[in-house]
Design an enzyme around this catalytic site. Structure first.
Site, PDB file in Angstrom:
ATOM      1  N   SER A   1       0.832  -1.205   0.000  1.00  0.00           N
ATOM      2  CA  SER A   1       0.000   0.000   0.000  1.00  0.00           C
ATOM      3  C   SER A   1       0.864   1.251   0.000  1.00  0.00           C
ATOM      4  CB  SER A   1      -0.828   0.044   1.289  1.00  0.00           C
ATOM      5  OG  SER A   1      -2.149  -0.227   1.058  1.00  0.00           O
TER       6      SER A   1
ATOM      7  N   PHE B   1      -2.569  10.615  -0.884  1.00  0.00           N
ATOM      8  CA  PHE B   1      -3.577  10.890  -1.916  1.00  0.00           C
ATOM      9  C   PHE B   1      -4.922  11.049  -1.226  1.00  0.00           C
ATOM     10  CE2 PHE B   1      -6.759   9.009  -4.832  1.00  0.00           C
ATOM     11  CZ  PHE B   1      -6.477   9.627  -6.045  1.00  0.00           C
TER      12      PHE B   1
ATOM     13  N   ASN C   1      -6.607   3.809 -11.771  1.00  0.00           N
ATOM     14  CA  ASN C   1      -6.290   2.720 -12.717  1.00  0.00           C
ATOM     15  C   ASN C   1      -4.895   2.173 -12.462  1.00  0.00           C
ATOM     16  OD1 ASN C   1      -8.665   3.181 -14.099  1.00  0.00           O
ATOM     17  ND2 ASN C   1      -7.700   4.550 -15.592  1.00  0.00           N
TER      18      ASN C   1
ATOM     19  N   GLU D   1      -9.692   1.294  -3.028  1.00  0.00           N
ATOM     20  CA  GLU D   1      -9.446   1.355  -4.483  1.00  0.00           C
ATOM     21  C   GLU D   1     -10.638   0.810  -5.263  1.00  0.00           C
ATOM     22  OE1 GLU D   1      -7.140   2.624  -6.199  1.00  0.00           O
ATOM     23  OE2 GLU D   1      -5.355   2.815  -4.929  1.00  0.00           O
TER      24      GLU D   1
HETATM   25  P1  TGC Z   1     -18.150   8.907 -14.348  1.00  0.00           P
HETATM   26  O1  TGC Z   1     -19.258   9.878 -14.698  1.00  0.00           O
HETATM   27  O2  TGC Z   1     -18.252   7.508 -14.807  1.00  0.00           O
HETATM   28  O3  TGC Z   1     -16.761   9.500 -14.862  1.00  0.00           O
HETATM   29  C1  TGC Z   1     -16.345  10.827 -14.565  1.00  0.00           C
HETATM   30  C2  TGC Z   1     -15.186  11.145 -15.490  1.00  0.00           C
HETATM   31  O4  TGC Z   1     -14.085  10.271 -15.210  1.00  0.00           O
HETATM   32  C3  TGC Z   1     -13.784   9.456 -16.356  1.00  0.00           C
HETATM   33  N1  TGC Z   1     -13.477   8.115 -15.863  1.00  0.00           N
HETATM   34  C4  TGC Z   1     -12.244   7.626 -15.838  1.00  0.00           C
HETATM   35  N2  TGC Z   1     -11.075   8.133 -16.261  1.00  0.00           N
HETATM   36  C5  TGC Z   1      -9.978   7.379 -16.086  1.00  0.00           C
HETATM   37  N3  TGC Z   1     -10.015   6.147 -15.523  1.00  0.00           N
HETATM   38  C6  TGC Z   1     -11.165   5.616 -15.074  1.00  0.00           C
HETATM   39  N4  TGC Z   1     -11.175   4.417 -14.503  1.00  0.00           N
HETATM   40  C7  TGC Z   1     -12.357   6.353 -15.234  1.00  0.00           C
HETATM   41  N5  TGC Z   1     -13.651   6.139 -14.909  1.00  0.00           N
HETATM   42  C8  TGC Z   1     -14.326   7.226 -15.309  1.00  0.00           C
HETATM   43  C9  TGC Z   1     -15.040   9.498 -17.215  1.00  0.00           C
HETATM   44  O5  TGC Z   1     -14.726   9.262 -18.567  1.00  0.00           O
HETATM   45  C10 TGC Z   1     -15.487  10.913 -16.971  1.00  0.00           C
HETATM   46  O6  TGC Z   1     -14.641  11.763 -17.711  1.00  0.00           O
HETATM   47  P2  TGC Z   1     -15.206  13.118 -18.392  1.00  0.00           P
HETATM   48  O7  TGC Z   1     -13.988  13.735 -18.992  1.00  0.00           O
HETATM   49  O8  TGC Z   1     -16.225  12.657 -19.382  1.00  0.00           O
HETATM   50  O9  TGC Z   1     -15.817  13.914 -17.273  1.00  0.00           O
HETATM   51  O10 TGC Z   1     -17.941   8.961 -12.789  1.00  0.00           O
HETATM   52  P3  TGC Z   1     -18.909   8.568 -11.613  1.00  0.00           P
HETATM   53  O11 TGC Z   1     -19.001   9.727 -10.687  1.00  0.00           O
HETATM   54  O12 TGC Z   1     -20.184   7.975 -12.164  1.00  0.00           O
HETATM   55  O13 TGC Z   1     -18.024   7.448 -10.839  1.00  0.00           O
HETATM   56  C11 TGC Z   1     -17.774   6.225 -11.364  1.00  0.00           C
HETATM   57  C12 TGC Z   1     -17.217   5.282 -10.266  1.00  0.00           C
HETATM   58  C13 TGC Z   1     -18.275   4.914  -9.251  1.00  0.00           C
HETATM   59  C14 TGC Z   1     -16.785   4.029 -11.005  1.00  0.00           C
HETATM   60  C15 TGC Z   1     -16.014   5.931  -9.552  1.00  0.00           C
HETATM   61  O14 TGC Z   1     -16.430   6.993  -8.787  1.00  0.00           O
HETATM   62  C16 TGC Z   1     -15.249   4.985  -8.687  1.00  0.00           C
HETATM   63  O15 TGC Z   1     -14.333   4.294  -9.161  1.00  0.00           O
HETATM   64  N6  TGC Z   1     -15.529   4.913  -7.334  1.00  0.00           N
HETATM   65  C17 TGC Z   1     -14.699   4.188  -6.391  1.00  0.00           C
HETATM   66  C18 TGC Z   1     -13.843   5.165  -5.589  1.00  0.00           C
HETATM   67  C19 TGC Z   1     -12.496   4.625  -5.263  1.00  0.00           C
HETATM   68  O16 TGC Z   1     -12.016   3.639  -5.815  1.00  0.00           O
HETATM   69  N7  TGC Z   1     -11.793   5.319  -4.404  1.00  0.00           N
HETATM   70  C20 TGC Z   1     -10.424   4.957  -4.073  1.00  0.00           C
HETATM   71  C21 TGC Z   1      -9.759   6.012  -3.232  1.00  0.00           C
HETATM   72  S1  TGC Z   1      -8.005   5.859  -3.147  1.00  0.00           S
HETATM   73  C22 TGC Z   1      -7.721   4.489  -2.228  1.00  0.00           C
HETATM   74  O17 TGC Z   1      -8.590   3.768  -1.875  1.00  0.00           O
HETATM   75  C23 TGC Z   1      -6.285   4.207  -1.901  1.00  0.00           C
HETATM   76  S2  TGC Z   1      -6.094   2.790  -0.934  1.00  0.00           S
HETATM   77  C24 TGC Z   1      -4.419   2.649  -0.666  1.00  0.00           C
HETATM   78  C25 TGC Z   1      -3.739   1.763  -1.667  1.00  0.00           C
HETATM   79  O18 TGC Z   1      -3.923   1.879  -2.861  1.00  0.00           O
HETATM   80  O19 TGC Z   1      -2.982   0.891  -1.284  1.00  0.00           O
HETATM   81  P1  FAD Z   2     -19.039   3.060   1.092  1.00  0.00           P
HETATM   82  O1  FAD Z   2     -18.867   3.730  -0.219  1.00  0.00           O
HETATM   83  O2  FAD Z   2     -19.941   3.697   2.085  1.00  0.00           O
HETATM   84  O3  FAD Z   2     -19.550   1.568   0.824  1.00  0.00           O
HETATM   85  C1  FAD Z   2     -20.100   0.752   1.874  1.00  0.00           C
HETATM   86  C2  FAD Z   2     -20.759  -0.470   1.229  1.00  0.00           C
HETATM   87  O4  FAD Z   2     -21.779  -0.049   0.320  1.00  0.00           O
HETATM   88  C3  FAD Z   2     -19.761  -1.302   0.395  1.00  0.00           C
HETATM   89  O5  FAD Z   2     -20.085  -2.653   0.476  1.00  0.00           O
HETATM   90  C4  FAD Z   2     -20.024  -0.804  -1.024  1.00  0.00           C
HETATM   91  O6  FAD Z   2     -19.683  -1.746  -2.029  1.00  0.00           O
HETATM   92  C5  FAD Z   2     -21.549  -0.594  -0.962  1.00  0.00           C
HETATM   93  N1  FAD Z   2     -22.008   0.341  -2.004  1.00  0.00           N
HETATM   94  C6  FAD Z   2     -21.809   1.675  -2.088  1.00  0.00           C
HETATM   95  N2  FAD Z   2     -22.372   2.162  -3.208  1.00  0.00           N
HETATM   96  C7  FAD Z   2     -22.935   1.104  -3.837  1.00  0.00           C
HETATM   97  C8  FAD Z   2     -23.677   0.932  -5.048  1.00  0.00           C
HETATM   98  N3  FAD Z   2     -23.945   1.969  -5.864  1.00  0.00           N
HETATM   99  N4  FAD Z   2     -24.102  -0.313  -5.374  1.00  0.00           N
HETATM  100  C9  FAD Z   2     -23.818  -1.373  -4.593  1.00  0.00           C
HETATM  101  N5  FAD Z   2     -23.131  -1.296  -3.425  1.00  0.00           N
HETATM  102  C10 FAD Z   2     -22.698  -0.065  -3.073  1.00  0.00           C
HETATM  103  N6  FAD Z   2      -8.996   6.695   0.168  1.00  0.00           N
HETATM  104  C11 FAD Z   2      -8.209   7.666  -0.350  1.00  0.00           C
HETATM  105  O7  FAD Z   2      -8.682   8.618  -0.974  1.00  0.00           O
HETATM  106  N7  FAD Z   2      -6.855   7.616  -0.192  1.00  0.00           N
HETATM  107  C12 FAD Z   2      -6.244   6.619   0.490  1.00  0.00           C
HETATM  108  O8  FAD Z   2      -5.010   6.594   0.590  1.00  0.00           O
HETATM  109  C13 FAD Z   2      -7.057   5.595   1.069  1.00  0.00           C
HETATM  110  N8  FAD Z   2      -6.486   4.609   1.813  1.00  0.00           N
HETATM  111  C14 FAD Z   2      -7.289   3.728   2.465  1.00  0.00           C
HETATM  112  C15 FAD Z   2      -6.718   2.819   3.370  1.00  0.00           C
HETATM  113  C16 FAD Z   2      -7.525   1.947   4.085  1.00  0.00           C
HETATM  114  C17 FAD Z   2      -6.902   1.015   5.084  1.00  0.00           C
HETATM  115  C18 FAD Z   2      -8.925   1.914   3.860  1.00  0.00           C
HETATM  116  C19 FAD Z   2      -9.794   0.937   4.589  1.00  0.00           C
HETATM  117  C20 FAD Z   2      -9.490   2.814   2.968  1.00  0.00           C
HETATM  118  C21 FAD Z   2      -8.689   3.738   2.286  1.00  0.00           C
HETATM  119  N9  FAD Z   2      -9.252   4.702   1.434  1.00  0.00           N
HETATM  120  C22 FAD Z   2      -8.464   5.676   0.875  1.00  0.00           C
HETATM  121  C23 FAD Z   2     -10.694   4.812   1.322  1.00  0.00           C
HETATM  122  C24 FAD Z   2     -11.324   3.780   0.371  1.00  0.00           C
HETATM  123  O9  FAD Z   2     -11.066   4.074  -0.957  1.00  0.00           O
HETATM  124  C25 FAD Z   2     -12.834   3.753   0.662  1.00  0.00           C
HETATM  125  O10 FAD Z   2     -12.987   3.139   1.922  1.00  0.00           O
HETATM  126  C26 FAD Z   2     -13.608   2.992  -0.414  1.00  0.00           C
HETATM  127  O11 FAD Z   2     -13.608   3.705  -1.628  1.00  0.00           O
HETATM  128  C27 FAD Z   2     -15.056   2.714   0.019  1.00  0.00           C
HETATM  129  O12 FAD Z   2     -15.668   3.846   0.529  1.00  0.00           O
HETATM  130  P2  FAD Z   2     -16.437   3.792   1.964  1.00  0.00           P
HETATM  131  O13 FAD Z   2     -15.515   3.183   2.945  1.00  0.00           O
HETATM  132  O14 FAD Z   2     -16.955   5.140   2.220  1.00  0.00           O
HETATM  133  O15 FAD Z   2     -17.604   2.759   1.752  1.00  0.00           O
END
Ligand code: TGC
Ligand code: FAD
Length: 388
Positions: free
Chosen positions: A94, A132, A244, A368
């Site tokens: 991570s 991030f 990605n 992620e």
């Molecule tokens: P949507 O309307 O689909 O798209 C908005 C704009 O973004 C573009 N786009 C992308 N571009 C690059 N790569 C992708 N995978 C893309 N997906 C969408 C899209 O083309 C559009 O562009 P534009 O120019 O037309 O405006 O967006 P939405 O709001 O409906 O969201 C889609 C959704 C739900 C898939 C997205 O919000 C999502 O992936 N949600 C999950 C959030 C998430 O993964 N958060 C992670 C936070 S960081 C973290 O967890 C770090 S953990 C530590 C570690 O990595 O070890």
């Molecule tokens: P929620 O979005 O509230 O989801 C809760 C439940 O609801 C899940 O089961 C989910 O799948 C479900 N759910 C939500 N929406 C839907 C839907 N439309 N349909 C079906 N099911 C749905 N974020 C950062 O920005 N940077 C970081 O460095 C980072 N590091 C992290 C490190 C750790 C240890 C952890 C645990 C998280 C970290 N995160 C980070 C945050 C992480 O990306 C979020 O926890 C993750 O995106 C999920 O968001 P949430 O926890 O708010 O859950």
């Protein structure tokens, strides 16, 4: 040996000499530097601050980026690094994912020349740590709803809001923070520690990723200069394109955790004797679990490798990355749970690895993009219907 001996289909034959060397280098690093101390760090809930520089010296940080002190390795070599690191602990992978894929990558792809020169060489060396900030307390899976704002003034931008669950937040000297500007567009800002109005608080009491720092970032009228804005990207596409890169590394990394659990379960079940003096590995139900693990690991190894080759050829699609992250993390979590079971009561202690990997992988399943979110990304891709 790549894949650490868990290579039932001779997949190592498909790797280049450079990829094999990279894998072996990080295998040694994990055996020598991580394995002896990871149990203690997990138990005490600490991150070893000597790791960033050691990882930097070996070229693990921004390993696939070119220039600015980065090694410029191919995607498969990068994936193999993530696999070896996560064989040690998901928290170590991570750290490297966040540093390289979530902070260095966007600076490299979307930053000004001044930002690249200022941050990338030090970050590649592990001398400067980044984090991030996308997730907020009320916006995880749906970051488009974020409440953090950046208001442009004559002197720069004033940022207000809160980010939560941020890996390395409490360690970082620079935070890449995503905020909404007055026109509603999401933009990235590089906020340095010490900037007035910016503070961090670490999150404690975690069952998972205990050897990793997870924090809140708080912005209260935090004024940053205009030069803090990442100039090259506007909109949610910015943070999502970083995801990605990181999800690609996780797809590889999770296989490393699964291999560690399989290795441990195989050797334990060959030694542990129950009923008629026979090792438990001689029972059919135990073999079923071991074979299930090996089978799923082998499929995940092939999936990651082809994902890497597609990325190398510039053909990979985000939806393919989602499928690989979803499959490999679920597979690794299942392997960890099976290994924990085969270790019996010993599996719940930190003398063995399976329980630690199992708890870590619960976070990897959620961050992620949760398993559900990746299901819906692929579901939309194949049906054309959005089900978010
Ligand atoms: P949507 O309307 O689909 O798209 C908005 C704009 O973004 C573009 N786009 C992308 N571009 C690059 N790569 C992708 N995978 C893309 N997906 C969408 C899209 O083309 C559009 O562009 P534009 O120019 O037309 O405006 O967006 P939405 O709001 O409906 O969201 C889609 C959704 C739900 C898939 C997205 O919000 C999502 O992936 N949600 C999950 C959030 C998430 O993964 N958060 C992670 C936070 S960081 C973290 O967890 C770090 S953990 C530590 C570690 O990595 O070890
Ligand atoms: P929620 O979005 O509230 O989801 C809760 C439940 O609801 C899940 O089961 C989910 O799948 C479900 N759910 C939500 N929406 C839907 C839907 N439309 N349909 C079906 N099911 C749905 N974020 C950062 O920005 N940077 C970081 O460095 C980072 N590091 C992290 C490190 C750790 C240890 C952890 C645990 C998280 C970290 N995160 C980070 C945050 C992480 O990306 C979020 O926890 C993750 O995106 C999920 O968001 P949430 O926890 O708010 O859950």
């Amino acid at each position: 040996m790549p894949f650490g001996g868990v290579d039932y289909f001779q997949i190592a034959d498909l790797l280049s000499d450079e990829e094999k060397l990279v894998s072996a280098t990080f295998r040694r690093f994990v055996d020598d530097e991580i394995m002896p101390v990871i149990g203690r760090h997990f138990r005490e809930g600490t991150f070893d601050t000597s790791w960033p520089r050691k990882l930097g010296a070996l070229g693990a940080l921004g390993a696939n980026l070119v220039g600015y002190g980065c090694p410029g390795l191919g995607p498969v070599a990068y994936g193999l690094i993530m696999q070896e690191l996560e064989r040690g602990d998901s928290g170590v992978r991570s750290f490297a994912s966040v540093q390289g894929a979530l902070v260095m990558y966007p600076i490299h792809a979307f930053g000004s020349e001044e930002q690249k020169q200022r941050y990338l060489p030090k970050m590649a060396a592990g001398e400067l740590i980044g984090c991030f900030g996308l997730t907020e307390p009320d916006f995880g899976s749906n970051p488009s709803g974020m409440r953090t704002t950046a208001k442009e003034t004559a002197d720069g931008y004033v940022i207000n809001g809160e980010k939560r669950w941020i890996t390395s937040g409490g360690l970082a000297e620079v935070a890449l923070v995503w905020a909404k500007c007055e026109d509603g567009a999401v933009r990235g800002f590089l906020v340095e520690r010490g900037q007035k109005g910016f503070s961090t608080r670490d999150i404690h009491g975690k069952f998972s990723l205990r050897a990793s720092v997870t924090s809140e970032l708080v912005f209260e009228d935090c004024l940053v200069p205009k030069s803090a804005l990442l100039p090259g990207v506007k909109g949610l596409r910015g943070p999502l394109s970083c995801l990605n890169q990181a999800r690609f590394g996780i797809a590889w990394g999770a296989v490393g955790a699964a291999m560690a659990c399989y290795d441990e379960a195989l050797s334990y079940t060959k030694d542990r004797v129950q009923f008629a003096g026979k090792p438990i590995a001689s029972h059919q139900l135990v073999q079923l679990k071991l074979v299930d693990m090996l089978q799923e690991i082998t499929k995940a190894q092939l999936l990651s490798l082809q994902l890497g080759r597609l990325k190398e050829a510039g053909k990979v699609r985000p939806q393919q990355v989602s499928l690989a992250k979803r499959n490999n993390v679920k597979m690794a979590l299942e392997c960890a749970r099976n290994a924990r079971d085969l270790l019996g009561a010993n599996g719940i202690t930190d003398e063995y690895q399976a329980g630690r990997h199992m708890c870590n992988l619960e976070s990897v399943f959620t961050y992620e993009g949760t398993d559900h979110i990746h299901t819906l990304i692929v579901g939309e891709d194949i049906t054309g219907c959005s089900a978010f």
